[in-house]
Write an enzyme that holds these catalytic residues in place. Structure first.
Site, PDB file in Angstrom:
ATOM      1  N   HIS A 237       0.813  -1.215   0.000  1.00  0.00           N
ATOM      2  CA  HIS A 237       0.000   0.000   0.000  1.00  0.00           C
ATOM      3  C   HIS A 237       0.852   1.274   0.000  1.00  0.00           C
ATOM      4  O   HIS A 237       0.347   2.354  -0.287  1.00  0.00           O
ATOM      5  CB  HIS A 237      -0.998  -0.006   1.161  1.00  0.00           C
ATOM      6  CG  HIS A 237      -0.416   0.285   2.510  1.00  0.00           C
ATOM      7  ND1 HIS A 237      -0.153  -0.706   3.439  1.00  0.00           N
ATOM      8  CD2 HIS A 237      -0.057   1.445   3.109  1.00  0.00           C
ATOM      9  CE1 HIS A 237       0.324  -0.157   4.535  1.00  0.00           C
ATOM     10  NE2 HIS A 237       0.397   1.154   4.361  1.00  0.00           N
TER      11      HIS A 237
ATOM     12  N   ASP B 148       0.217  -7.698   1.576  1.00  0.00           N
ATOM     13  CA  ASP B 148       0.538  -6.265   1.631  1.00  0.00           C
ATOM     14  C   ASP B 148       2.042  -6.031   1.682  1.00  0.00           C
ATOM     15  O   ASP B 148       2.536  -5.206   2.452  1.00  0.00           O
ATOM     16  CB  ASP B 148      -0.145  -5.586   2.814  1.00  0.00           C
ATOM     17  CG  ASP B 148      -0.178  -4.059   2.661  1.00  0.00           C
ATOM     18  OD1 ASP B 148       0.043  -3.579   1.535  1.00  0.00           O
ATOM     19  OD2 ASP B 148      -0.395  -3.364   3.663  1.00  0.00           O
TER      20      ASP B 148
ATOM     21  N   SER C 200       4.531   2.672   7.961  1.00  0.00           N
ATOM     22  CA  SER C 200       4.201   1.513   7.132  1.00  0.00           C
ATOM     23  C   SER C 200       5.405   1.103   6.294  1.00  0.00           C
ATOM     24  O   SER C 200       6.022   1.923   5.613  1.00  0.00           O
ATOM     25  CB  SER C 200       3.034   1.832   6.203  1.00  0.00           C
ATOM     26  OG  SER C 200       1.835   1.970   6.915  1.00  0.00           O
TER      27      SER C 200
END
Length: 502
Positions: free
Chosen positions: A135, A165, A245
């Site tokens: 992402h 992911d 992230s």
């Protein structure tokens, strides 16, 4: 002397000794005409326990781990271009010369917009391979990597896996610091960990916490790839915020045990818990992307649910175990069917590792590739059985699936590829060249975007239609030194142009 007199004498001596000691200590630590806070703090009793002579026990010392990891955690800046939705109007002059409007020439709001976002990544090899979240890089037209020492690179996407992911990037560099993989299976609840990343663009930020749970499914990927996502996160209370992230979750040995991916929050910022993809799964996916360009997903081919009192009530039956994975159905021509699994079976372990829930089972299978064998232990009618299952791919075979990577060509820091036939048909064009990556400063300044299809070049000699990459490279080399106008369209059909000045 009686015993009573003896004890009273000892007590009195102790009291006097204590008073003398306290008086002496008070004199030693009392600020004597202190004129600065340094002097005041030097006189602090707490300071007597600190300084060079005081050593933090190795078991809770984060310094060595942070020093080892921080240089290998990078800042990932993603540039995303949104072309709008539909073809733009042209004015008569542009129509005559065949030049579509730029985003500041009446193309409508949102046409050609460029947005920036950022995240983190972890260098996992000295030659420039970087792991991050899918992402973080999804739909990016350009990826800029900033190292802790402020060196900057443009990264290429080697491959992505939306089901976990994860994404693998590559920069053109050698001799880089990197983080070694640890074994997330060996991490224990309560173990100290560090999260390293770039929250809110605050570079090289380190936070500490503990592993608070394992194999946690928070259902953030449940709509990805037909529900075949894998969520078996490590849960930690190390502070993680937007920008973390793709960053590292490491143990006190400085080993990578997870990739920070999500937070549990109703506000978008940290509220107490964060989640990381375990390193055993990360390593397998990274190996797949490097070797094959795509993740190799192995399937057991069964429909599963967690054993629970609610499920027992729904099925109106009693389970022989309180934890496990209930098989609700078995797909035809699947590994599970070949192994003899049937609806109603309860899987309790894979390869000797207990599978208390669906997340455990999915993670264990996701570490494998089509063709790999696993031992499944299950309960049927109160009896325990073991069976060997040969895992299969999406197509029901044991073949490894390799991604066909299009041949690319570089010119002045721009990477070009042939336009796929399917895309040509959708756009009703017969030729063109696709820009897959833009790193050259001249082309970046001109407004070139990844995903843009070049269909024509306008030079001093006139307009030249582009039939393919070889044709484009010949034209660009022939027109070196000239200002040119590059015409084409984005993959949604929106027409666009930009000028490359020498």
């Amino acid at each position: 002397m009686s015993k009573r007199q003896f004890f009273l004498g000892m007590l009195l001596a102790s009291l006097i000794g204590g008073i003398v000691a306290l008086a002496g200590l008070s004199f030693l630590i009392k600020p004597q005409n202190a004129t600065s806070f340094d002097e005041k703090q030097q006189a602090s009793f707490v300071n007597l326990l600190s300084g060079e002579d005081f050593t933090v026990p190795d078991g809770i010392n984060f310094v060595a781990s942070a020093e080892a990891v921080v240089p290998a955690v990078v800042h990932v800046k993603s540039q995303m271009t949104y072309a709008g939705s539909g073809r733009s109007r042209r004015d008569p002059i542009q129509e005559y010369f065949g030049i579509p409007p730029r985003d500041d020439q009446g193309g409508g709001s949102g046409h050609g917009r460029t947005l920036m976002s950022s995240g983190s990544g972890v260098i996992i090899s000295s030659d420039g391979y970087i792991v991050t979240n899918n992402h973080v890089v999804e739909n990016a037209s350009r990826l800029e990597i900033s190292l802790d020492n402020n060196k900057r690179y443009v990264a290429k996407v080697v491959g992505t896996d939306p089901t976990t992911d994860l994404a693998l990037l590559k920069i053109d560099a050698e001799g880089l610091p990197f983080v070694r993989f640890g074994d997330s299976d060996k991490t224990k609840i309560g173990e100290w960990v560090l999260a390293v990343g770039n929250p809110f663009d605050l570079n090289s930020t380190v936070t500490a916490g503990i592993i608070s749970a394992k194999a946690r499914n928070i259902r953030i990927l449940e709509n990805v790839e037909n529900g075949l996502s894998v969520e078996a996160f490590l849960q930690t209370d190390a502070v993680v915020n937007p920008g973390n992230s793709g960053g590292a979750l490491v143990n006190l040995a400085g080993e990578l045990i997870g990739i920070n991916t999500a937070i549990a929050s109703s506000t978008g910022t940290f509220s107490g818990y964060s989640f990381a993809v375990p390193s055993t799964l990360v390593k397998k996916v990274m190996d797949d992307l490097m070797q094959y360009g795509t993740a190799q997903r192995a399937l057991l081919g069964v429909n599963i649910q967690n054993v629970s009192p609610e499920l027992a009530d729904y099925l109106e039956k009693e389970f022989p175990v309180e934890q496990g994975v209930y098989v609700g159905g078995v797909n035809e021509n699947s590994a599970g069917e070949d192994a003899g699994l049937k609806p109603g079976d309860i899987i309790i372990s894979v390869d000797g590792r207990v599978t208390n829930n669906v997340a455990n089972l999915q993670e264990m299978v996701a570490r494998k590739r089509p063709g790999d064998k696993i031992e499944v232990e299950y309960i049927r009618d109160g009896e325990t059985y073991k069976a060997k299952a040969t895992l299969k791919n999406f197509s029901g075979t044991t073949d490894i699936v390799e991604k066909v990577i299009p041949k690319s060509y570089d010119f002045e820091g721009v990477t070009f590829e042939e336009v796929p036939a399917q895309l040509k048909g959708a756009l009703d064009i017969s030729g063109g060249a696709l820009i897959s990556n833009v790193a050259g400063e001249k082309w970046v300044r001109a407004g070139a975007k990844s995903g843009f299809i070049i269909t024509s070049i306008i030079a001093e000699s006139g307009r030249i239609k582009i039939s393919g990459v070889d044709n484009l490279l010949d034209v660009l080399k022939d027109k070196e030194g000239e200002d040119i106008v590059v015409l084409g369209m984005f993959q949604d059909g929106t027409e666009y142009y930009f000028e490359v000045n020498q």
